[in-house]
Scaffold this motif. Structure first.
Motif, PDB file in Angstrom:
ATOM      1  N   ARG A  16      -3.622  13.727  -7.573  1.00 51.40           N
ATOM      2  CA  ARG A  16      -2.841  12.626  -7.241  1.00 51.40           C
ATOM      3  C   ARG A  16      -1.466  12.906  -6.771  1.00 51.40           C
ATOM      4  O   ARG A  16      -1.081  14.345  -6.889  1.00 51.40           O
ATOM      5  N   ASN A  17      -0.817  12.239  -6.275  1.00 52.12           N
ATOM      6  CA  ASN A  17       0.489  12.520  -5.804  1.00 52.12           C
ATOM      7  C   ASN A  17       1.820  12.365  -6.582  1.00 52.12           C
ATOM      8  O   ASN A  17       2.811  12.959  -6.598  1.00 52.12           O
ATOM      9  N   ASP A  18       1.279  12.053  -7.949  1.00 53.12           N
ATOM     10  CA  ASP A  18       2.300  12.022  -9.095  1.00 53.12           C
ATOM     11  C   ASP A  18       1.631  13.024 -10.328  1.00 53.12           C
ATOM     12  O   ASP A  18       0.339  12.800 -10.484  1.00 53.12           O
ATOM     13  N   LYS A  78       0.021   0.172 -10.820  1.00 54.07           N
ATOM     14  CA  LYS A  78       0.257   0.111  -9.626  1.00 54.07           C
ATOM     15  C   LYS A  78       0.550   1.578  -9.391  1.00 54.07           C
ATOM     16  O   LYS A  78       0.054   2.247  -8.079  1.00 54.07           O
ATOM     17  N   LYS A  79       1.511   2.149  -9.991  1.00 55.54           N
ATOM     18  CA  LYS A  79       1.990   3.556  -9.561  1.00 55.54           C
ATOM     19  C   LYS A  79       0.791   4.444  -9.666  1.00 55.54           C
ATOM     20  O   LYS A  79       0.850   5.448  -8.793  1.00 55.54           O
ATOM     21  N   HIS A 124      -2.399   4.139  -9.622  1.00 55.13           N
ATOM     22  CA  HIS A 124      -3.297   3.748  -8.582  1.00 55.13           C
ATOM     23  C   HIS A 124      -2.965   4.219  -7.113  1.00 55.13           C
ATOM     24  O   HIS A 124      -3.657   4.662  -6.348  1.00 55.13           O
ATOM     25  N   SER A 125      -1.524   3.971  -6.822  1.00 53.48           N
ATOM     26  CA  SER A 125      -1.062   4.388  -5.417  1.00 53.48           C
ATOM     27  C   SER A 125      -1.091   6.016  -5.251  1.00 53.48           C
ATOM     28  O   SER A 125      -1.246   6.573  -4.241  1.00 53.48           O
ATOM     29  N   SER A 126      -0.857   6.586  -6.706  1.00 53.28           N
ATOM     30  CA  SER A 126      -0.939   8.132  -6.553  1.00 53.28           C
ATOM     31  C   SER A 126      -2.247   8.638  -6.216  1.00 53.28           C
ATOM     32  O   SER A 126      -2.340   9.925  -5.979  1.00 53.28           O
ATOM     33  N   LYS A 169      -5.295  10.442  -4.836  1.00 48.15           N
ATOM     34  CA  LYS A 169      -5.925  10.655  -3.466  1.00 48.15           C
ATOM     35  C   LYS A 169      -7.105  10.483  -3.255  1.00 48.15           C
ATOM     36  O   LYS A 169      -8.060  11.407  -3.124  1.00 48.15           O
ATOM     37  N   ASP A 222      -9.297  -5.879  -1.105  1.00 43.82           N
ATOM     38  CA  ASP A 222      -8.008  -5.763  -1.460  1.00 43.82           C
ATOM     39  C   ASP A 222      -7.146  -6.910  -1.148  1.00 43.82           C
ATOM     40  O   ASP A 222      -7.293  -7.717  -0.375  1.00 43.82           O
ATOM     41  N   ASP A 281      -3.048  -8.529  -1.247  1.00 47.66           N
ATOM     42  CA  ASP A 281      -1.738  -8.145  -1.255  1.00 47.66           C
ATOM     43  C   ASP A 281      -0.858  -8.746  -2.406  1.00 47.66           C
ATOM     44  O   ASP A 281      -0.158  -8.023  -3.102  1.00 47.66           O
ATOM     45  N   TYR A 330      -0.093  -9.417  -6.071  1.00 53.49           N
ATOM     46  CA  TYR A 330      -0.401  -8.827  -7.611  1.00 53.49           C
ATOM     47  C   TYR A 330       0.286  -9.943  -8.766  1.00 53.49           C
ATOM     48  O   TYR A 330       1.426  -9.673  -8.650  1.00 53.49           O
TER      49      TYR A 330
END
Length: 321
Positions: A55-57, A76-77, A79-81, A83, A190, A192, A194
Motif C-alpha cells: 500500500r501507499n499508506d 476510501k483512503k 482502498h486508494s492506497s 497497490k 466503478d 464516481d 459515493y
C-alpha cells in the motif's frame, strides 16, 4: 445523486458486529455438513492478509470489528492506497490459500447478510435500513427501498465490488442501500458518486423545460466523470415529464392574479392575516419541496427533480431567467 448524511448509530453498529460474530457457518463435505470457523475467526485472518498487502499508506486496520465498521473516509483512503497493479500485491492476492480464504469470507455476505437476527427478530438488512432512516434509493432518488412485512428488505450495492475487493464484502461503509434496478445496472463497475462520502457536494442538477412538444428533462453533472451517468438516469427520468408538466400546470392555474384575488376575498371576510405569503401558497401547491431548507430527499421519491423544477419555476416567476 443524493448524499447519505447520517451513518449508523453506535447501537446499530454494535448490533451488526454481534450479529456477525454469533454466526458459526457450516460447510458441506460430500454429503455431510461439518462445522466451519466462526466469521470473526476468518475476519482476523482477513485483517492479517489486508495489512500484508502493498500500500501507499502505512495505516493499518486493527481488527475484524474495525474492518466491518470503519468510516467511509478510512475505507476510501485504504482502498486508494492499495497497490492493486503491483506484482507483490497480485502474488499475495492470487495465492491459492489466500483465494480460498477470500472466497470463504466473501460468501458470508450472500449466506448471512440478509438473514434473521434472532435477538431482534427481523432481518439484518431491514434493521440496518431502519436505523439509517432512509426510504428512497440514494443513487436514483426514484425507487423506494422499504421492506414488505419484514420479509425481503432493502438491497445493498457493494460500492467497491466484492469480486475484486472481497475483503470489503461485509464493511458497512462499502454497502450502499439501493433499489434493485440501480444495484443491477451498476453491477461491478466503478462509480464516481459515493453516497457515504462526507465531503461530497451534490453534483447533479435537473434542467427542465416548460410543457411543449419539445419538453425534456436533462440531468447535468458538475464533475467531469464518464461514470456520472453510469446508471442511465436521464433515460430513467424521461417517463417523469408528466410530473414536471403537472408542476408547471399548477403554477399556471395558481398564478399571481389568482392568489391576490383569493387573498382579497378572504380579507373581505376578515379571515386573512400575514400567514398568506408566497411561501405559504407554494407549500400548499407544491408540497414540502417548496419549504425553505428542504433536504429530506432520501425519504421522498423524485424530490430532487421536483425541487430543481420548483426552483426554476420561482426563477421564471421572478423574471430571473
Amino acid at each position: 445523486m443524493i448524499k447519505i448524511t447520517n451513518f449508523y448509530s453506535e447501537e446499530e453498529i454494535e448490533r451488526y458486529y454481534q450479529f456477525l460474530i454469533a454466526k458459526k457457518p457450516k460447510k458441506k463435505s460430500g454429503d455431510t455438513w461439518i462445522s466451519d470457523r466462526k466469521i470473526n475467526e476468518v475476519g482476523i485472518k482477513i485483517v492479517e492478509f489486508l495489512n500484508k498487502l502493498p500500500r501507499n499508506d502505512t495505516e493499518e486496520i486493527s481488527d475484524f470489528k474495525e474492518l466491518i465498521t470503519m468510516s467511509s473516509s478510512k475505507l476510501k483512503k485504504f482502498h486508494s492506497s492499495l497497490k492493486t497493479e503491483d506484482s507483490a500485491y497480485l502474488q499475495l492476492y492470487n495465492d491459492e490459500s489466500n483465494q480460498e480464504l477470500l472466497n470463504l469470507y466473501k460468501s458470508y455476505y450472500t449466506r448471512y447478510f440478509t438473514s434473521n437476527d434472532r435477538k431482534i427478530k427481523i432481518k439484518n438488512n431491514i434493521s440496518l435500513i431502519k436505523d439509517l432512516g432512509i426510504s428512497v434509493c440514494p443513487y436514483c432518488n426514484r425507487n423506494y427501498i422499504n421492506s414488505r412485512h419484514d420479509k425481503l428488505g432493502c438491497e445493498f450495492d457493494h460500492y467497491f465490488n466484492k469480486d475484486k475487493f472481497p475483503f470489503f464484502a461485509l464493511t458497512l461503509s462499502n454497502l450502499i442501500p439501493s433499489c434493485s434496478t440501480c444495484n443491477r445496472i451498476k453491477g461491478e463497475k466503478d462509480y464516481d458518486f459515493y453516497p457515504f462520502a462526507p465531503d461530497w457536494k451534490e453534483n447533479g442538477k435537473f434542467i427542465v423545460s416548460p410543457p411543449s412538444k419539445k419538453s425534456s428533462i436533462a440531468l447535468f453533472f458538475d464533475r467531469d466523470s464518464q461514470s456520472d451517468n453510469l446508471l442511465q438516469l436521464e433515460t430513467a427520468y424521461e417517463i417523469h415529464e408528466k410530473d414536471v408538466s403537472e408542476m408547471f400546470r399548477r403554477e399556471e392555474i395558481y398564478c399571481k392574479e389568482y392568489r391576490e384575488d383569493l387573498i382579497n376575498r378572504l380579507s373581505g371576510n376578515g379571515k386573512v392575516d400575514n400567514e398568506f405569503s408566497e411561501e405559504f401558497f407554494d407549500s400548499m401547491i407544491f408540497g414540502e419541496i417548496a419549504n425553505d431548507g428542504f433536504d429530506d430527499y432520501l425519504n421522498h421519491s423524485l424530490s430532487k427533480l421536483k425541487k430543481d423544477t420548483y426552483d426554476y419555476i420561482v426563477e421564471l416567476r421572478k423574471g430571473e431567467v
